[in-house]
Design a protein around this motif. Structure first.
Motif, short mmCIF file in Angstrom:
data_model
loop_
_atom_site.label_atom_id
_atom_site.label_comp_id
_atom_site.label_asym_id
_atom_site.label_seq_id
_atom_site.Cartn_x
_atom_site.Cartn_y
_atom_site.Cartn_z
N UNK A 16 0.67 -1.27 -0.12
CA UNK A 16 0.01 -0.08 -0.02
C UNK A 16 0.69 1.21 0.16
N UNK A 17 0.29 2.29 -0.65
CA UNK A 17 0.97 3.55 -0.42
C UNK A 17 1.99 4.00 -1.67
N UNK A 18 2.65 5.08 -1.59
CA UNK A 18 3.35 5.68 -2.57
C UNK A 18 4.48 4.61 -2.86
N UNK A 24 12.27 5.56 -1.44
CA UNK A 24 13.01 6.76 -1.00
C UNK A 24 13.44 6.29 0.70
N UNK A 25 12.37 5.98 1.55
CA UNK A 25 12.42 5.54 2.90
C UNK A 25 13.34 4.37 2.97
N UNK A 26 13.39 3.14 2.23
CA UNK A 26 14.21 2.05 2.54
C UNK A 26 15.29 2.42 1.94
N UNK A 27 15.57 3.37 0.92
CA UNK A 27 16.99 3.69 0.37
C UNK A 27 17.66 4.44 1.50
N UNK A 319 7.49 0.80 -9.09
CA UNK A 319 8.50 0.92 -8.32
C UNK A 319 10.07 0.87 -9.05
N UNK A 320 10.06 0.07 -10.24
CA UNK A 320 11.28 0.35 -11.13
C UNK A 320 11.42 1.78 -11.66
#
Length: 454
Positions: A16-18, A24-27, A319-320
């Motif tokens: 879910x979500x953007x 960005x958060x995981x990176x 995502x890609x």
């Protein structure tokens, strides 16, 4: 006592979500940990360079090239771990995911221990193949002999970090690498200078950091998420098969990078210890400067894995696309900074003559090629998590052989040490572009197969 997070609320959050926000958060969390590790690694090289012996700095370069092969195998195993477990999480099979996690840790321990036993007697031969000679070769062998037995700790730490990412806990995955970086930052100057252990001190600090790496990882996986269960024979067999299908190609993919680096080391060795020392600095500078790209390739794995398990093909494509946009912005910013501060970077490492020239040339001209390297990293992560790991193997080995060996050979032949660096950068352009095109073809094929019930 901490309790396990609710699996449906937290563990499957990538559904879910953007997608850009998730990327960005995981990176970002991955980058913080990696930058800390690589920054400490760079400081380690600065400390060693202050000992005043180019042979020691060059020895670290040779040793790092050899040990990078083992690190790459650990990365390959962690990729398999993340891919297998995140798919089970995305499909809502939490008990199976725990057994798969247990199987992964058993397999990682066994494989990395066997690797140590096979490599240890051949250290001299491997270093000679890389071009190390005389005192430099002896110093490199001593460093490797001390550090190599800790490989299972490093591999376990990577695998545990992969498990944390598989359930969406990027923050605790970051703590794993931050803990190791903090240990190295404290112990490096203590062992090298205060205890006057020199090169050996750097090796001992390395081992202590790996102990911390594994310890923090075990705490997050076992105590916080309880992501471990003794696997049944059936689940272990399933896990071993998945490791073979994903892990072996992923290992081969990651080993290609140090193979290509070894080719560069061999080419640059013709110009003496000063040039090798300059390349050693670049080898440490690349991971720190481009940590965001390495973090990005690790970040999108669990996002893709969970959405593949849930059959959310629209989110796979977005995502890609978001990952490639982030790659472009990041590389342009880093390239600009490296070019502006190139002379200061060379001075910080006390680089002189040809070594300094190689470092400055890389920062100003070659660093921009990481736009294509970054694209290749992202595509490889996608192939590994979408069930096409052999594609990433073929592309990475193509880059490491066809995209490195002839380019650095003829670059060196025509333009010397600078030519070697230029060849290293130019060779990736074709493979980076090809990987992106092929990746979107794979996404289209997966969706068609699922739609048609294949």
């Amino acid at each position: 006592m901490a309790t396990a997070p609710d699996s449906t609320q937290i563990n499957r959050k990538f559904l879910e979500g953007s997608t850009m926000r998730h990327v960005i958060n995981m990176t970002a969390t991955g980058s913080v940990g990696l930058i800390a590790v690589f920054l400490v690694d760079v400081l380690n090289l600065i400390y060693v360079s202050q000992l005043g012996k180019p042979e020691i700095t060059a020895a670290i370069g040779y040793a790092s090239t050899l040990l990078f092969f083992h690190t790459s195998i650990g990365i390959g195993l962690s990729i398999a771990t993340t891919a297998v477990v995140s798919r089970a999480v995305g499909a809502g099979e939490m008990q199976i995911a725990k057994q798969l996690a247990g199987s992964a840790l058993y397999l990682i321990t066994g494989i990395s221990t066997l690797l140590v036993l096979l490599t240890y007697p051949l250290l001299s031969s491997f270093l000679n193949l890389l071009g190390a000679q005389g005192e430099t070769a002896s110093l490199a062998k001593r460093f490797c002999a001390i550090v190599l037995p800790s490989l299972p700790l490093l591999s376990l730490g990577m695998g545990l970090s992969g498990l944390l990412r598989a359930v969406g806990d990027g923050k605790r995955a970051m703590y794993v690498t931050l803990g190791a970086a903090a240990a190295t930052a404290i112990l490096d100057p203590l062992f090298i200078f205060s205890l006057r252990l020199g090169l050996d001190g750097a090796a001992y600090a390395n081992i202590c950091a790996r102990l911390v790496l594994a310890g923090v990882g075990f705490y997050g996986v076992l105590k916080i998420h309880h992501l471990f269960a003794k696997p049944s024979a059936d689940i272990f067999q399933r896990s071993a098969k998945a490791f073979a299908n994903i892990g072996i190609p992923a290992i081969m993919t990651n080993v290609a990078t140090p193979f290509g680096n070894a080719a560069v080391t061999t080419a640059i060795a013709k110009y003496g210890d000063s040039a090798v020392a300059g390349w050693a600095v670049i080898s440490r500078l690349i991971p720190m400067a481009f940590a965001g790209l390495f973090a990005l390739s690790g970040a999108i794995g669990p996002i893709l894995g969970q959405n593949l398990g849930a059959k959310r093909f629209d989110r796979l494509r977005s995502t890609m696309r978001d990952s490639l946009k982030l790659t472009l912005i990041y590389v342009l910013a880093v390239w600009f900074l490296l070019a502006v501060f190139s002379s200061l970077i060379a001075t910080a490492f006390d680089a002189h003559d040809l070594g300094r020239d190689v470092i400055v040339f890389f920062c100003i001209f070659v660093a921009g090629s990481f736009l294509f390297n970054g694209s290749l990293f992202v595509a490889n992560a996608a192939f590994n998590n979408l069930g096409y790991p052999l594609y990433s193997t073929a592309l990475n080995w193509g880059r490491a052989t066809i995209g490195v060996i002839p380019f650095v050979y003829f670059g060196g032949l025509w333009f010397g040490a600078r030519g070697v660096m230029a060849g290293y950068g130019l060779g990736v352009v074709f493979f980076g572009a090809l990987s992106v095109w092929l990746c979107f073809r794979v996404l289209h094929k997966i969706e068609q197969d699922q739609t048609n019930g294949v």
